[in-house]
Design a protein around this motif. Structure first.
Motif, mmCIF file in Angstrom:
data_model
loop_
_atom_site.group_PDB
_atom_site.id
_atom_site.type_symbol
_atom_site.label_atom_id
_atom_site.label_comp_id
_atom_site.label_asym_id
_atom_site.label_seq_id
_atom_site.Cartn_x
_atom_site.Cartn_y
_atom_site.Cartn_z
ATOM 1 N N THR A 161 0.832 -1.209 0.000
ATOM 2 C CA THR A 161 0.000 0.000 0.000
ATOM 3 C C THR A 161 0.862 1.252 0.000
ATOM 4 N N PHE A 162 1.850 1.301 0.881
ATOM 5 C CA PHE A 162 2.659 2.510 0.959
ATOM 6 C C PHE A 162 3.639 2.653 -0.206
ATOM 7 N N ILE A 163 3.987 1.556 -0.831
ATOM 8 C CA ILE A 163 4.762 1.647 -2.073
ATOM 9 C C ILE A 163 3.903 2.306 -3.145
ATOM 10 N N LYS A 164 2.642 1.875 -3.232
ATOM 11 C CA LYS A 164 1.731 2.471 -4.211
ATOM 12 C C LYS A 164 1.452 3.944 -3.880
ATOM 13 N N VAL A 165 1.296 4.250 -2.603
ATOM 14 C CA VAL A 165 1.077 5.644 -2.195
ATOM 15 C C VAL A 165 2.265 6.490 -2.641
ATOM 16 N N TRP A 166 3.471 5.996 -2.404
ATOM 17 C CA TRP A 166 4.680 6.725 -2.785
ATOM 18 C C TRP A 166 4.756 6.909 -4.297
ATOM 19 N N GLN A 167 4.419 5.847 -5.051
ATOM 20 C CA GLN A 167 4.479 5.912 -6.512
ATOM 21 C C GLN A 167 3.404 6.818 -7.093
ATOM 22 N N LYS A 168 2.236 6.868 -6.453
ATOM 23 C CA LYS A 168 1.097 7.578 -7.024
ATOM 24 C C LYS A 168 0.764 8.892 -6.320
ATOM 25 N N TYR A 169 1.594 9.322 -5.376
ATOM 26 C CA TYR A 169 1.255 10.519 -4.620
ATOM 27 C C TYR A 169 1.083 11.738 -5.516
ATOM 28 N N HIS A 170 1.799 11.783 -6.613
ATOM 29 C CA HIS A 170 1.671 12.915 -7.536
ATOM 30 C C HIS A 170 0.282 12.987 -8.176
ATOM 31 N N THR A 171 -0.456 11.870 -8.149
ATOM 32 C CA THR A 171 -1.808 11.862 -8.715
ATOM 33 C C THR A 171 -2.870 12.265 -7.698
ATOM 34 N N TYR A 172 -2.483 12.342 -6.420
ATOM 35 C CA TYR A 172 -3.425 12.727 -5.366
ATOM 36 C C TYR A 172 -3.803 14.190 -5.554
ATOM 37 N N LEU A 173 -5.067 14.432 -5.796
ATOM 38 C CA LEU A 173 -5.535 15.779 -6.118
ATOM 39 C C LEU A 173 -6.057 16.541 -4.915
ATOM 40 N N GLY A 174 -6.177 15.865 -3.791
ATOM 41 C CA GLY A 174 -6.671 16.532 -2.597
ATOM 42 C C GLY A 174 -8.182 16.644 -2.542
ATOM 43 N N GLN A 175 -8.877 15.993 -3.473
ATOM 44 C CA GLN A 175 -10.346 16.055 -3.462
ATOM 45 C C GLN A 175 -10.926 15.279 -2.288
ATOM 46 N N ALA A 176 -10.280 14.192 -1.923
ATOM 47 C CA ALA A 176 -10.714 13.388 -0.784
ATOM 48 C C ALA A 176 -9.700 13.591 0.344
ATOM 49 N N ASN A 177 -10.106 13.246 1.526
ATOM 50 C CA ASN A 177 -9.219 13.269 2.671
ATOM 51 C C ASN A 177 -8.042 12.335 2.377
ATOM 52 N N GLU A 178 -6.844 12.716 2.794
ATOM 53 C CA GLU A 178 -5.657 11.902 2.534
ATOM 54 C C GLU A 178 -5.816 10.493 3.096
ATOM 55 N N LYS A 179 -6.405 10.382 4.276
ATOM 56 C CA LYS A 179 -6.577 9.076 4.909
ATOM 57 C C LYS A 179 -7.536 8.206 4.096
ATOM 58 N N THR A 180 -8.619 8.767 3.605
ATOM 59 C CA THR A 180 -9.554 7.964 2.820
ATOM 60 C C THR A 180 -8.911 7.524 1.505
ATOM 61 N N TRP A 181 -8.066 8.366 0.926
ATOM 62 C CA TRP A 181 -7.361 8.025 -0.305
ATOM 63 C C TRP A 181 -6.425 6.843 -0.055
ATOM 64 N N ILE A 182 -5.698 6.883 1.051
ATOM 65 C CA ILE A 182 -4.773 5.796 1.393
ATOM 66 C C ILE A 182 -5.547 4.519 1.715
ATOM 67 N N MET A 183 -6.647 4.637 2.431
ATOM 68 C CA MET A 183 -7.442 3.453 2.763
ATOM 69 C C MET A 183 -8.036 2.812 1.506
ATOM 70 N N ARG A 184 -8.416 3.632 0.562
ATOM 71 C CA ARG A 184 -8.932 3.116 -0.710
ATOM 72 C C ARG A 184 -7.854 2.283 -1.413
ATOM 73 N N ILE A 185 -6.622 2.779 -1.405
ATOM 74 C CA ILE A 185 -5.509 2.026 -1.993
ATOM 75 C C ILE A 185 -5.318 0.716 -1.236
#
Length: 167
Positions: free
Chosen positions: A35-59
């Motif tokens: 999960t955190f590897i994917k978060v690190w790889q895809k963080y640039h795609t995080y647009l801030g539309q959802a809460n950061e925690k919900t985005w990570i939990m979705r991953i």
């Protein structure tokens, strides 16, 4: 580094979610890492539309679903209830009640199990669960209601059969 902050802030929640979802502590630890590897790889795609925690939990949920799709997992899955209860940090009066309740939750269909685990064990709001699962809030509420009804039936059946759980 940003990844260290996220791991420190959200790591325990992700591990608990993965443990509850996969029913295996060791697989959950692997899922946490992935999960955190994917978060690190895809963080640039995080647009801030959802809460950061919900985005990570979705991953994390998507990683867990991928784990459950593999044939090896389907054949070799072992439920380690005591580990799950410890990981969820339940605050029940008796550990036996926690195990019985969690056993009943884990027997529910996935769509009901996930919303109940996210709501009661991860303490997400209905809105956050809707964001994580990409569903409407009304759908989440319906799933919670049906899941609680099925859970109540299972617990009453267990009670009638002489198991430990008391209402």
């Amino acid at each position: 580094m940003e990844l260290q902050r996220m791991l420190k802030v959200y790591g325990n929640d992700v591990l608990r979610l993965c443990t509850l979802y996969l029913k295996d502590r060791h697989l959950a630890e692997d899922a946490l890492q992935e999960t955190f590897i994917k978060v690190w790889q895809k963080y640039h795609t995080y647009l801030g539309q959802a809460n950061e925690k919900t985005w990570i939990m979705r991953i994390a949920i998507n990683v867990c679903k991928n784990y459950l799709r593999t044939a090896w997992i389907k054949r070799n899955s072992v439920v380690q209830i005591e580990d799950i209860v410890k990981a969820s940090q339940c605050q029940f009066r008796h550990i036996e009640e926690s195990v019985d309740l969690l056993n009943a939750i884990l027997t529910l269909k996935e769509k009901y199990r996930v919303v109940l685990l996210l709501y009661y064990y991860q303490e997400f709001t209905v809105k956050e669960i809707a964001e994580i699962l990409d569903k409407k809030q009304s759908t989440v509420l319906s799933l919670m209601k049906r899941g609680r009804e099925q859970l109540k039936q299972k617990l009453q059946t267990n009670y009638m059969e002489g198991e430990r759980y008391e209402f």
